[in-house]
Scaffold this active site. Structure first.
Site, PDB file in Angstrom:
ATOM      1  N   SER A 101      -3.979 -62.616 -31.343  1.00 28.81           N
ATOM      2  CA  SER A 101      -5.237 -62.615 -32.065  1.00 28.81           C
ATOM      3  C   SER A 101      -5.165 -63.291 -33.433  1.00 28.81           C
ATOM      4  O   SER A 101      -6.194 -63.624 -33.988  1.00 28.81           O
ATOM      5  CB  SER A 101      -5.734 -61.179 -32.237  1.00 28.81           C
ATOM      6  OG  SER A 101      -4.836 -60.447 -33.044  1.00 28.81           O
ATOM      7  N   LYS A 133      -5.215 -62.876 -42.569  1.00 29.27           N
ATOM      8  CA  LYS A 133      -6.006 -62.499 -41.392  1.00 29.27           C
ATOM      9  C   LYS A 133      -7.165 -61.599 -41.816  1.00 29.27           C
ATOM     10  O   LYS A 133      -7.005 -60.756 -42.713  1.00 29.27           O
ATOM     11  CB  LYS A 133      -5.092 -61.784 -40.390  1.00 29.27           C
ATOM     12  CG  LYS A 133      -5.700 -61.568 -39.017  1.00 29.27           C
ATOM     13  CD  LYS A 133      -4.659 -60.980 -38.055  1.00 29.27           C
ATOM     14  CE  LYS A 133      -5.222 -60.754 -36.672  1.00 29.27           C
ATOM     15  NZ  LYS A 133      -4.215 -60.209 -35.729  1.00 29.27           N
ATOM     16  N   SER A 189       0.416 -60.612 -31.194  1.00 36.39           N
ATOM     17  CA  SER A 189      -0.635 -61.339 -31.912  1.00 36.39           C
ATOM     18  C   SER A 189      -0.165 -62.213 -33.070  1.00 36.39           C
ATOM     19  O   SER A 189      -0.956 -62.966 -33.628  1.00 36.39           O
ATOM     20  CB  SER A 189      -1.702 -60.365 -32.426  1.00 36.39           C
ATOM     21  OG  SER A 189      -2.553 -59.997 -31.377  1.00 36.39           O
TER      22      SER A 189
END
Lengths: 94, 480
Positions: B144, B69, B168
């Site tokens: 996310s 990420k 997330s």
């Protein structure tokens, strides 16, 4: 509940510049969210302790020893402006 | 089957039998990305040098291609949190999880897309544009960590790393039909994870199956002197918890979760999943988490307050975008801060910083922030009480399947409510896993969430593995 004036004040605290139309827009958004948050008022929490952290944390100490760290050059590398080994910023005091 | 469509444990077996090499696996992943990422857009940047690992591949190495990420720092690799403000920032150090992955032999594929600073549930708030759900390109991948989930689902990575502040990792895992784990707060070091809400954030794995999730947590977990909130507690071998046995386990189903707003197909899938586990010998009981309805409100006070404080560091002095006001003759330091942050932060980031600043500001602190912390206590107490009588809790991961791109973009509150089942685990610090448990009529994945006591990830793996071995959902592959 929250006015344009409040939003401008908060933007100042948060160091964010907002145009007038953004202020109007954000006031509306924040009003909706704050209205939703008001549901917490249904609860009586006067006798409840706050939880800022889930772990039973204590201060974590360590010896104050000098260890390798980033060089001045490495640290300055990502700043937009620098001079004489320092970060350069606009004038602070008028 | 192509190498990139395999799980890590399948690949490791092939490498051990000398039927393939780590380089061949990496090549196939990279080759596949060239074709499919034009449609999916899981990555915002591909690695120039995939060998984050210094170690030569020995017998114990786990040389698996992994997506990271974009809020996890890799030395010398641009890391931006998908924000304009951090464009060009190349961290001078590695996050602890990167050091651990390096030591294990992992290969870095690229940085994956995310909502800016992890502010969102759809990956639509990225400066680099939206990621598309591999199961239906018109839908969001969740967020996310949407890029990480989509990369694993589309076989563009064998593993991916995400971060979970309010769901997330778990919600995008649910939307993309993969396995996503949020470890207990303190289980994985946060050093080098660009902070969103420091009392809630945890790094965790996104994988194709439960075995891989345990393998990857084995690498990530552990105490770190650089993160004083990481807990100094032994790390078990999580693969030992992969047993096909839930006999006599007591699993709670919270009645407050099965209320209005839950999609009928999601509900049906979760109920069927409960039946599967019952057949395997687990006992189910009703539990009550009475403060569930207050979780979203509590979360958006606490998470935004912490975010506004964490994001105060982005002052454009030491790194990041710097912008001076155009029309002014003179520019003071404060003008520069305000203009840079105005230009650098996206709309949702500004909204959250503003909300957090408001609830921390003089006159509102008691009514909002302090009240939020007190309700957090009540929510945590609900779980403590429930876990006195059950070993685990089962819920849906999200009330719906993946929604259409743009469908919830207009009203921020609509978006916030999609995290309704995942948020409480972050507020209470407990671990949670999302595993595939069905598909909607439209062919979109549905996720089952399992929650356990703090530091009882083994319980999650045990139940998840038993479920997985008795169902076929994880074998259904997307057409990528």
């Amino acid at each position: 509940m929250i006015s344009d004036k409040d939003v401008k004040y908060i933007a100042g605290l948060a160091r964010i510049h907002l145009e007038d139309d953004q202020v109007t827009h954000l006031t509306k958004d924040l009003e909706g969210i704050l209205h939703y948050i008001e549901k917490l008022n249904k609860l009586d929490v006067t006798q409840v302790d706050p939880t800022s952290h889930v772990l039973p944390l204590k201060n974590v100490y360590r010896e104050d020893e000098v260890k390798p760290s980033l060089s001045q050059e490495e640290v300055l590398k990502f700043s937009v402006e620098q001079r004489d080994g320092s970060f350069k910023v606009p004038k602070v005091i008028e | 089957m192509k190498l990139n469509a395999l799980t890590a444990h399948e690949i490791l077996d092939l490498i051990k039998d000398k039927q393939t090499t780590p380089q061949a696996v990496l090549d196939e992943v990279q080759q596949h990305i060239k074709q499919s990422d034009k449609d999916v857009h899981a990555y915002v940047r591909l690695a120039k040098n995939s060998n984050i690992s210094d170690v030569s591949v020995d017998q114990n190495a786990i040389p698996i291609p992994i997506g990271i990420k974009d809020n996890i720092c890799i030395k010398g690799e641009e890391t931006t949190c998908c924000s304009k403000l951090l464009t060009g920032f190349k961290p001078p150090y590695n996050a602890t999880v990167i050091e651990k992955l390096k030591a294990s032999g992992a290969m870095f594929v690229g940085h994956t897309n995310m909502d800016e600073f992890a502010f969102g549930s759809s990956t639509e708030n990225s400066f680099y544009g939206v990621t598309h759900n591999p199961w239906n390109l018109e839908c969001v991948p969740g967020g996310s960590s949407g890029g990480s989930a989509a990369a694993v689902a589309a076989n563009e990575a064998i593993w991916a790393i995400g971060s979970d502040t309010g769901g997330s990792i778990r919600q995008p895992a649910s939307f993309c039909g993969v396995v996503g784990l949020k470890p207990t707060y303190g289980r994985v070091s946060r050093y080098g994870l660009i902070a969103f809400a420091s009392s809630l954030d945890q790094i965790g794995p996104l994988t194709k199956d439960v075995t891989d999730s345990a393998l990857l947590l084995n690498i990530l977990a552990g105490h770190d002197s650089k993160d004083s909130t990481s807990v100094d507690q032994p790390v078990p071998d999580y693969t030992k918890a992969l047993t096909k046995d839930v006999k006599n386990l007591k699993i709670g189903v919270p009645k407050e979760y099965f209320v209005e707003g839950m999609d009928a197909e999601v509900k049906a899938s979760v109920m069927q999943s409960i039946e599967v586990l019952k057949q395997c010998g687990a006992q189910f009981v009703d539990v009550s988490l009475p403060h569930t309805e207050y979780a979203v409100a509590t979360y958006y006070i606490i998470a935004t307050a912490e975010a506004s404080s964490n994001l105060a560091r982005f002052d454009s002095v030491q790194y990041g975008l710097r912008q001076n006001p155009a029309q002014k003759r003179k520019t003071t330091l404060v003008d520069m801060y305000e203009e840079s942050r105005s230009v650098g932060f996206g709309e949702e980031a500004k909204r959250r910083i503003m909300l957090g600043t408001y609830s921390l500001s003089s006159g509102y602190y008691d009514a909002y922030y302090l009240k939020g912390l007190k309700v957090r206590t009540l929510i945590k107490n609900d779980f403590d009480k429930a876990f006195e009588s059950v070993d685990a809790i089962i819920t849906p991961t999200s009330p719906t399947t993946a929604f259409k791109i743009g469908a919830r973009a207009k009203n921020p509150l609509d978006m916030y409510l999609s995290d309704i089942y995942t948020i409480s685990a972050n507020l209470s610090g407990i671990p949670g896993i999302s595993i595939p448990c069905g598909f909607s009529k439209e062919g979109l994945p549905i996720g089952l969430q399992i929650l356990a006591k703090p530091f009882d990830e083994e319980m999650l793996f045990r139940i998840a593995y038993t479920f997985e071995q008795n169902t076929e959902w994880h074998k259904k592959k997307v057409g990528f």
